[in-house]
Design a protein around this motif. Structure first.
Motif: not given
Length: 385
Positions: A161-163, A177-178, A228-231, A352-354
């Motif tokens: 998951l990203p920041i 993973t950030g 990557g960050n898909d919100c 993100t998170t789905d």
């Protein structure tokens, strides 16, 4: 006769090679199965921790001594979560976990495993027919295992998951993973052609927005690119499905940094999109301040299905805090009681998170536990019945 003997020898040698190959494949398959069983036990136990069914709680997986300490911390958090929601509207009764096919990379006596988790957390009871029956989420894991003792033990678990993303409900202090958050999104290349749409055409269809979000909460629509960050990309797609028209000025390509634009153009070679489509903070400037006529107002007293909620909970370096940059956006997709203007009865979906139909109150309290310094901003769709 010698030719027959020679051929027999070749056949025998080939049989040995094939037998060795089959044995090697069987051995690899056996190792993969063993790894999968350990990981499934671990993930199921994590999900069971937030349900009210201790009799069904799964046995813990084999872990290294170091990881047992981390797992114990998570188990205590799960117990506290379970106790917090026991007997309430949002209590969970059971967890159903489905794991994807693992990608196993062995190294020495250990292995690195990448695997997808999809989990359904079923509510213990439903207050009304309109209330969702479950919360669902999808997350990728990167798990390190050691097999030095002849059996696989989990040594670490990292969520991919990203920041700025939200950990799934059963994960509280698990590492991430950030990767880059939305602040690092770059401007897209211009498309060869774009259609200029007007903003006429309201009212919008709230239910169509919510239905789209529920359909694609755990997956990706191949008609759009994914981030990557898909919100925000996800919420923008839902708004488009409900009738929001794209705004592209000046034509034919548009200015991707213009806060008065909102568009996505996905061709066979590349995508062209405005930052208001893909970045939560930019999306709010379009929706609230720069759309004509204005499409969203901030009004938490009347939030309903299809409305959006922003969160400001991270600083630029990824640590918790409020800095005026809105980091995340969600869409309301369910409610426990129909026609009740009370945000604690609502469920939200996001990427993100789905996640699909998680109680907003749980997201709020999970955010507060991470840091008491955060902000939620409730949007209300104007001219949406």
């Amino acid at each position: 006769m010698r030719n027959l003997s020679k051929r027999a020898g070749v056949f025998a040698a080939t049989s040995v090679v094939l037998a060795a190959s089959v044995a090697g494949n069987a051995s690899a398959a056996t190792a993969e199965d063993a790894v999968s069983r350990v990981i499934e036990q671990y993930v199921q136990a994590r999900a069971d921790d937030v349900t009210n069914a201790p009799a069904a709680r799964s046995a813990g997986a084999a872990m290294t001594a170091g990881f047992k300490v981390q797992a114990a911390v998570e188990a205590r958090e799960g117990q506290a979560f379970r106790q917090r929601w026991a007997g309430s509207l949002w209590e969970y009764g059971k967890a159903v976990v489905t794991m994807g096919k693992p990608v196993v990379q062995k190294h020495g006596t250990g292995a690195t495993v990448k695997i997808e988790e999809r989990t359904d957390l079923y509510f213990a009871r439903r207050a009304s027919a309109s209330m969702p029956e479950k919360t669902s989420y999808r997350v990728d894991h990167v798990i390190e295992l050691t097999g030095a003792a002849g059996t696989w033990e989990i040594a670490s678990d990292t969520l991919d998951l990203p920041i700025g993303s939200v950990n799934p409900l059963p994960y509280f202090t698990t590492a991430r993973t950030g990767g880059p958050g939305e602040r690092q999104v770059t401007t897209a290349a211009k498309t060869e052609a774009a259609q200029v749409n007007s903003v006429a055409g309201a009212p919008y269809n709230r239910q169509a927005m919510a239905d789209y979000a529920k359909r694609w909460a755990l997956d990706r629509n191949s008609a759009y690119p994914s981030f990557g960050n898909d919100c925000t990309n996800f919420v923008s797609q839902a708004m488009s499905a409900g009738g929001w028209l794209h705004v592209v000025n000046p034509g034919p390509f548009g200015n991707p940094t213009d806060k008065g634009n909102w568009y996505m153009r996905y061709l066979s070679t590349h995508a062209g999109y405005s930052q208001t489509w893909s970045v939560a903070d930019m999306f709010r400037y379009f929706a609230i301040d720069n759309s004509t006529p204005r499409r969203v107002t901030l009004n938490g007293n009347h939030s309903r299905r299809g409305d959006v909620i922003w969160a400001d909970w991270d600083l630029a370096n990824g640590s918790p805090g409020v800095d005026g940059h809105w980091d995340h956006v969600m869409i309301i997709t369910g409610d426990a009681y129909p026609n009740v203007d009370d945000w604690i009865t609502k469920t939200v979906s996001y990427h993100t998170t789905d996640t699909r139909d998680v109680p907003l109150q749980q997201v709020w309290e999970k955010s507060m536990k991470r840091s008491p310094n955060f902000g939620f901003y409730f949007g209300y769709l104007i001219d949406a019945p």
